[in-house]
Structures are given as C-alpha cells and as structure tokens.
Scaffold this motif. Structure first.
Motif, PDB file in Angstrom:
ATOM      1  N   LEU A 142       0.836  -1.214   0.000  1.00  0.00           N
ATOM      2  CA  LEU A 142       0.000   0.000   0.000  1.00  0.00           C
ATOM      3  C   LEU A 142       0.870   1.264   0.000  1.00  0.00           C
ATOM      4  O   LEU A 142       0.730   2.130  -0.852  1.00  0.00           O
ATOM      5  CB  LEU A 142      -0.946  -0.014   1.206  1.00  0.00           C
ATOM      6  CG  LEU A 142      -2.094  -1.029   1.120  1.00  0.00           C
ATOM      7  CD1 LEU A 142      -2.853  -1.110   2.436  1.00  0.00           C
ATOM      8  CD2 LEU A 142      -3.057  -0.670  -0.018  1.00  0.00           C
ATOM      9  N   PHE A 143       1.779   1.351   0.974  1.00  0.00           N
ATOM     10  CA  PHE A 143       2.670   2.519   1.034  1.00  0.00           C
ATOM     11  C   PHE A 143       4.056   2.082   1.467  1.00  0.00           C
ATOM     12  O   PHE A 143       4.214   1.215   2.314  1.00  0.00           O
ATOM     13  CB  PHE A 143       2.172   3.559   2.053  1.00  0.00           C
ATOM     14  CG  PHE A 143       0.797   4.070   1.763  1.00  0.00           C
ATOM     15  CD1 PHE A 143       0.576   4.992   0.750  1.00  0.00           C
ATOM     16  CD2 PHE A 143      -0.285   3.616   2.496  1.00  0.00           C
ATOM     17  CE1 PHE A 143      -0.707   5.453   0.475  1.00  0.00           C
ATOM     18  CE2 PHE A 143      -1.562   4.060   2.232  1.00  0.00           C
ATOM     19  CZ  PHE A 143      -1.774   4.979   1.212  1.00  0.00           C
ATOM     20  N   GLY A 144       5.062   2.744   0.909  1.00  0.00           N
ATOM     21  CA  GLY A 144       6.440   2.538   1.340  1.00  0.00           C
ATOM     22  C   GLY A 144       6.945   3.815   1.975  1.00  0.00           C
ATOM     23  O   GLY A 144       6.241   4.421   2.785  1.00  0.00           O
ATOM     24  N   SER A 171       4.990  -7.343   4.368  1.00  0.00           N
ATOM     25  CA  SER A 171       5.013  -5.933   3.972  1.00  0.00           C
ATOM     26  C   SER A 171       6.228  -5.665   3.112  1.00  0.00           C
ATOM     27  O   SER A 171       7.344  -6.098   3.429  1.00  0.00           O
ATOM     28  CB  SER A 171       5.057  -5.030   5.203  1.00  0.00           C
ATOM     29  OG  SER A 171       3.772  -4.914   5.774  1.00  0.00           O
ATOM     30  N   ILE A 172       6.003  -4.940   2.025  1.00  0.00           N
ATOM     31  CA  ILE A 172       7.116  -4.549   1.159  1.00  0.00           C
ATOM     32  C   ILE A 172       7.677  -3.227   1.681  1.00  0.00           C
ATOM     33  O   ILE A 172       6.944  -2.245   1.820  1.00  0.00           O
ATOM     34  CB  ILE A 172       6.651  -4.406  -0.306  1.00  0.00           C
ATOM     35  CG1 ILE A 172       6.139  -5.751  -0.823  1.00  0.00           C
ATOM     36  CG2 ILE A 172       7.777  -3.868  -1.182  1.00  0.00           C
ATOM     37  CD1 ILE A 172       5.589  -5.714  -2.248  1.00  0.00           C
ATOM     38  N   ASP A 173       8.933  -3.231   2.014  1.00  0.00           N
ATOM     39  CA  ASP A 173       9.722  -2.089   2.490  1.00  0.00           C
ATOM     40  C   ASP A 173       9.409  -1.690   3.924  1.00  0.00           C
ATOM     41  O   ASP A 173      10.298  -1.620   4.759  1.00  0.00           O
ATOM     42  CB  ASP A 173       9.575  -0.877   1.546  1.00  0.00           C
ATOM     43  CG  ASP A 173      10.860  -0.061   1.507  1.00  0.00           C
ATOM     44  OD1 ASP A 173      11.872  -0.533   2.051  1.00  0.00           O
ATOM     45  OD2 ASP A 173      10.857   1.034   0.913  1.00  0.00           O
ATOM     46  N   ILE A 174       8.135  -1.401   4.216  1.00  0.00           N
ATOM     47  CA  ILE A 174       7.767  -0.981   5.574  1.00  0.00           C
ATOM     48  C   ILE A 174       6.262  -1.263   5.731  1.00  0.00           C
ATOM     49  O   ILE A 174       5.520  -1.146   4.749  1.00  0.00           O
ATOM     50  CB  ILE A 174       8.127   0.516   5.784  1.00  0.00           C
ATOM     51  CG1 ILE A 174       7.870   0.975   7.204  1.00  0.00           C
ATOM     52  CG2 ILE A 174       7.414   1.442   4.794  1.00  0.00           C
ATOM     53  CD1 ILE A 174       8.646   2.229   7.592  1.00  0.00           C
ATOM     54  N   PRO A 175       5.816  -1.683   6.909  1.00  0.00           N
ATOM     55  CA  PRO A 175       4.376  -1.905   7.057  1.00  0.00           C
ATOM     56  C   PRO A 175       3.616  -0.607   6.751  1.00  0.00           C
ATOM     57  O   PRO A 175       3.945   0.444   7.302  1.00  0.00           O
ATOM     58  CB  PRO A 175       4.222  -2.309   8.527  1.00  0.00           C
ATOM     59  CG  PRO A 175       5.558  -2.875   8.900  1.00  0.00           C
ATOM     60  CD  PRO A 175       6.565  -2.057   8.140  1.00  0.00           C
TER      61      PRO A 175
HETATM   62  K   LIG Z   1       4.266  -1.497   2.429  1.00  0.00           K
END
Ligand SMILES: [K+]
Ligand SMILES: NC(=O)C1=CN([C@@H]2O[C@H](COP(=O)(O)OP(=O)(O)OC[C@H]3O[C@@H](n4cnc5c(N)ncnc54)[C@H](O)[C@@H]3O)[C@@H](O)[C@H]2O)[C@@H](O)CC1
Length: 530
Positions: A142-144, A171-175
């Motif tokens: 959703l957001f990085g 989570s990609i990069d950061i929750p």
């Molecule tokens: K993310």
C-alpha cells in the motif's frame, strides 16, 4: 567497530557487513534512489529487479511444493504499489492463485501500467473490500517510504480489516501506515508477519513503537552502489545498527599473552543500600562477566558480608551508612582515591539519599557510568550542564522514565527515541544509552548505534543493574585503548541482549531473571565468537 575511520566498502566481502549497519531516513533513501536514476538506471528496471528479489523470498517462505497458495496483494498509488504489482504478476506466472486489491482511483504512471497488465493477464482485481476472496497470505504494497500524511478513514479501515483476517502479511519495504523515520503509526498500520525492507534499513523499523507492526524484519539487498550511499551519508553513516561483527570488535578479546590484573582494568562500583542489596550483587555479577582485572565494590557496611559471599574475588568496601542503610560517605581503602580506578559505575540500588556520593563521582576525573538512582540524583541536582566540563567520559544509561526526568526539555522520547537520545547526548557531552526494546546509544557528535535484536524477556527488575556492571567492566578494560566510548557502550548493550536471547531460547521469555541472565553472559559471547 568502525566509527572514527571510514568503513572500507570497496571489498565485496565487506558489502554485507556495511549494508547491515547502515540506517536511512526516507529523505536519504529518496536521495540515494535519485542518484541511481540520474546515473541512468531506468525506474522500471529497478522495480523489476527489486520485485524479482521479493518474489524469490516469498517463494522461499511459502513454497508451492507444500501447498497451493492463494495470495491477496494490496496495492497503493505509488511505487510501493508498483513493486507489489510486479510481485503479483510473477507469483501468478509461478502458479500462485493471485488477486489484487487497490482502492485508489489515481495511480502513479508506472504503477498504473502494471495494474493494466495484471488485469490483461486475467488476475482478479478489486477496488472494494466487499467481494474479496479468501487467501492464505497477504502482500502489503500500500505505502512505502512515500507515506507522508495520516491515512484517510477509508484506507485506515481497509488496513484494520486486513489485520483482522489474522493471515500472515508480508510488507514490502515498511508496514503501510508507519512513518518511515519515527516508526509512528499514522492512524493505523499493517501488522506484518515479515517486513522485507528494500536496499537499506529504514530508521522507523528500529523504533520501539514500530516493533509490534514489523514482525520479522529482513533486508533485501538490491545492489545499491556504495558510491551513492556514501554520497548521501558520508564516509561514516551517523546512524548505525550494531552488528555481531562491530560488537565483537570492541570486546577485550583475545587478551594479550602477557598481562596482569591491573592491566585488565580496575573498576569501582558504587551501589546498593540495605533496602536494595540485590541490585549491588547483580551489578557486581555483571561486572564479573566482563572479565575486568580488578573489581572493587563500595556498598553500605551492612551489605559487606553478603557481597563477599557472592563475589569472593572482589574487593568489597564497606562504607559508613545512613540510618536507613544508604551509603553516607565513600570510604576508600588507604592510599586509594577515585583516580586509582580506570572507571566508576555508580547508581544501582543507592536510593536518593546518596546525593553527596553522586556529586563526588561527577567531580572525579574518571570514566563514569551513571545509572538508576545515580540518574535520579543527577536529575535532582540539576547538574546536567556541568557534565560537559568533566575531564573524562560520562555514560548515562536511563530507561524512558529516567530519561524524561533527566531531559524534560528534549524531544519526546516516546515519539522519536533516536532524535531524543541525540539531543540528550549533545546537551550533556555524555554518551547516552536510552534503554528500550531497541536500545539507542548516542554521542555528542550525533553518532547513534541502535541495538537491532533483543528480547522482552529482559523487561525485568535487575536486568539494568547487570548491564551497568557489564558496561563498567568493559570501560575499565578499554581505558588504555583508543576505542570510541560509544562503541564500547554499544558492545555492552549487544552482549546483554544476546545473553537475554540465549537464555530465553533455553528457558522461555519467562525464565530470564537477572541472576540467570548473568549466567548466560559468557556463553552468549562464546557462541557469537564461533
Ligand atoms: K508497504
Ligand atoms: N528506494 C528505491 O531505490 C526503490 C523504491 N522502490 C519502491 O518505491 C517505494 C517508494 O515509492 P513512492 O515514492 O512512490 O511512495 P509510496 O509508494 O510509498 O507511496 C507514495 C504515494 O502515496 C501517496 N500518499 C502518501 N501518503 C498518503 C496517504 N496518507 N493517503 C493516501 N495516499 C498517500 C502519495 O501521493 C504517492 O502517490 C519504496 O517504498 C519501494 O517500495 C522500488 O520500486 C525500487 C527501488
């Protein structure tokens, strides 16, 4: 441990070590990324590369050989969403059953292209929550590091909805929902099972309040050129994660073949009261584990015999005491004064009656650790500015409560611990160790070490006393060496945590009382040395 001299990042064997130390803010990551793109790397190519690595890791975590997995992919408007869409496409080709959810009407151009292509492949795409199919795990794109403002109600309730599914979330990069620098929750946030952090560790993932959202954090190294990291962070990054290698580098091992007890450091502990006898014992046992050559322990006279029985090797100095059993006055042996010691650690179990003692040690010219009541007395005395004038190093080891009493006017330690500990170190000239799930250590030049691994098993009375003794012992041994003080403090924090982790593995998180912890210190180092 590297600090004064630059980390040599030109050898490939050093790359992994370097990458595992570096910590960046969102702004720094954006600048590093900007250099890579400016040098000619196409944005789309980098996204393909990164998403390919994420896909490989997901295949390891959820191998198709074990199950047919149905995967829900959550897609945001920016390139974090773009990464997720490339992962969706790749998992689809690998045989996973994939669906995509994105509630955003406007996507960045590259993200929109991937969305369109995923649709053309027949991957089910949803814009609302109502008809979402079930799944075995979710991928959060959703957001990085581009999340800059609190989430709207609609996105926040979607995130809460997915958290309630109680499925594993990667989570990609950061929750999504966490602030990249402070780790603050911007409304609500994804509770990840794994966070695959891209390229370099983001600061927010190492902040205490982020931990319950991060799950297991892993770094996906996508070959960011050193030159780009150096160009933005300088030769020596200011905020670093403590690694096994950096921690071991500041241990007094191996010992020189020819040495004697006074060459291995002489530590003076000043601790304990009739009310808090145990604190003195635990501090002394922590110091014992450091391997310090000579250990002297100043306690109220009535504690002398119990200390002798626990530490027959130490010199126990019984001091005159107040009516309630606090140290009234330091009474050192003949021909000894405070300058006879390489380091002094003062505070555990003293009670607030021991004010003159704390004043006296602050005035000494010895490396000094102040902890517990040493800090409370310091806060009462209001002498924090005078620490700048000390001729030797000072180390303050507060937990959050003590920190707030000591530094009421620095940034809120609950909001951004890294910023707070930096300000405190700048204000005092001391090395400040702010205890927490991710203990942070700062010196007055703004260098920060963060301890990236610990265990809640250490959240127990007496655990801090053990750290004070251990740290004092290491500082006493390092007195003749040219090691930066903050590196030794970082090593003590790391060692203490590693012992806690080891003890918790063998005894559960409920089995790590402070005395037990002291018994795991040696084996923790032995295992880590192998
Ligand atoms: K993310
Ligand atoms: N740093 C790098 O070198 C790389 C970064 N990549 C990915 O790119 C990400 C960063 O991409 P972006 O800069 O596009 O940022 P994000 O994907 O994190 O999101 C930014 C988008 O969200 C919107 N937004 C921000 N706050 C919002 C809010 N509260 N509510 C609704 N919308 C909001 C912004 O307007 C923008 O469109 C990284 O986290 C990573 O996943 C990778 O694709 C490739 C390599």
């Amino acid at each position: 441990m590297e600090n004064a001299s630059p980390i040599n990042i030109n050898h490939s064997q050093n790359r992994q070590e370097y990458i595992s130390q570096v910590v960046v803010t969102a702004g720094q990551m954006r600048d590093i990324e900007g250099r890579i793109f400016a040098a000619g790397m196409p944005v789309a190519a980098l996204m393909e590369k990164v998403a390919g690595l994420i896909t490989l890791r997901i295949q390891e975590l959820f191998p198709l050989s074990r199950n047919i997995y149905r995967v829900g992919i959550l897609v945001g408007p920016g390139h974090n969403g773009g990464d997720a869409l490339v992962v969706a496409r790749e998992l689809h080709f690998r045989g996973y059953e994939v669906w995509i959810y994105s509630p955003f009407s406007k996507l960045k151009e590259l993200t929109a292209q991937h969305w369109q292509y995923a649709q053309s492949l027949g991957i089910s795409c949803y814009e609302t929550l109502e008809q979402l199919p079930n799944c075995d795990f979710l991928i959060d794109g959703l957001f990085g590091f581009g999340l800059e403002r609190p989430l709207t109600d609609a996105i926040a309730s979607a995130i809460n909805h997915f958290n309630e599914w109680q499925k594993p979330i990667i989570s990609i990069d950061i929750p999504s929902g966490l602030h990249t620098d402070t780790g603050e929750v911007l409304g609500t946030a994804i509770c990840a099972t794994y966070t695959l952090c891209l390229g370099l560790w983001k600061l927010g993932l190492l902040q205490d309040h982020a931990l319950e959202y991060v799950g297991k954090g892993e770094l996906i190294d996508f070959d960011i050129p050193f030159a780009d990291v150096e160009a933005i962070l300088g030769n020596t990054p200011k905020i670093k994660r403590i690694t096994r290698k950096t921690a071991l580098a500041s241990l007094p091992l191996p010992r020189p073949a020819v040495t004697h007890k006074y060459k291995a450091g002489h530590l003076l502990l000043i601790c304990g009261s009739r009310r808090y006898a145990g604190g003195a014992i635990l501090t002394a046992l922590g110091a014992r584990a450091s391997g310090v050559g000579m250990l002297s322990v100043a306690v109220p006279e009535s504690l002398k015999s119990i200390l002798v029985s626990h530490l027959p090797e130490a010199l126990i100095i019984g001091c005159p005491e107040t009516e309630s059993g606090a140290i009234l006055q330091l009474q050192l042996p003949e021909n000894t004064d405070l300058s006879s010691f390489n380091a002094i650690a003062c505070g555990p179990g003293l009670t607030r009656e021991a004010t003159p003692i704390v004043r006296e040690v602050i005035e000494s010219d010895r490396t000094l650790v102040l902890d517990a009541d040493g800090l409370n007395i310091l806060a009462q005395l209001g002498t924090i500015p005078t620490l700048q004038q000390r001729q030797a190093a000072t180390v303050l080891t507060p937990h959050t409560g003590e920190f707030q009493r000591l530094f009421p006017d620095v940034s809120d330690a609950k909001h951004d611990r890294i910023q707070a500990v930096r300000e405190a170190a700048a204000q005092t000239g001391a090395v400040v160790l702010l205890k927490g799930a991710r203990t942070a250590i700062a010196n007055s030049q703004g260098v920060v070490w963060i301890n990236p691994e610990s265990t809640p098993a250490l959240a127990r009375g007496g655990s801090g006393d053990v750290l004070t003794g251990l740290l004092g012992g290491l500082l006493a041994q390092a007195a003749t060496k040219q090691l930066p003080i903050e590196n030794i403090v970082a090593t003590a924090a790391w060692w203490h945590s590693q012992a806690g982790i080891l003890a918790a593995q063998e005894r559960t998180e409920l089995g790590v009382d402070a005395l037990t912890l002291t018994q795991y210190l040696m084996s923790a180092v032995r295992i880590q040395q192998c």
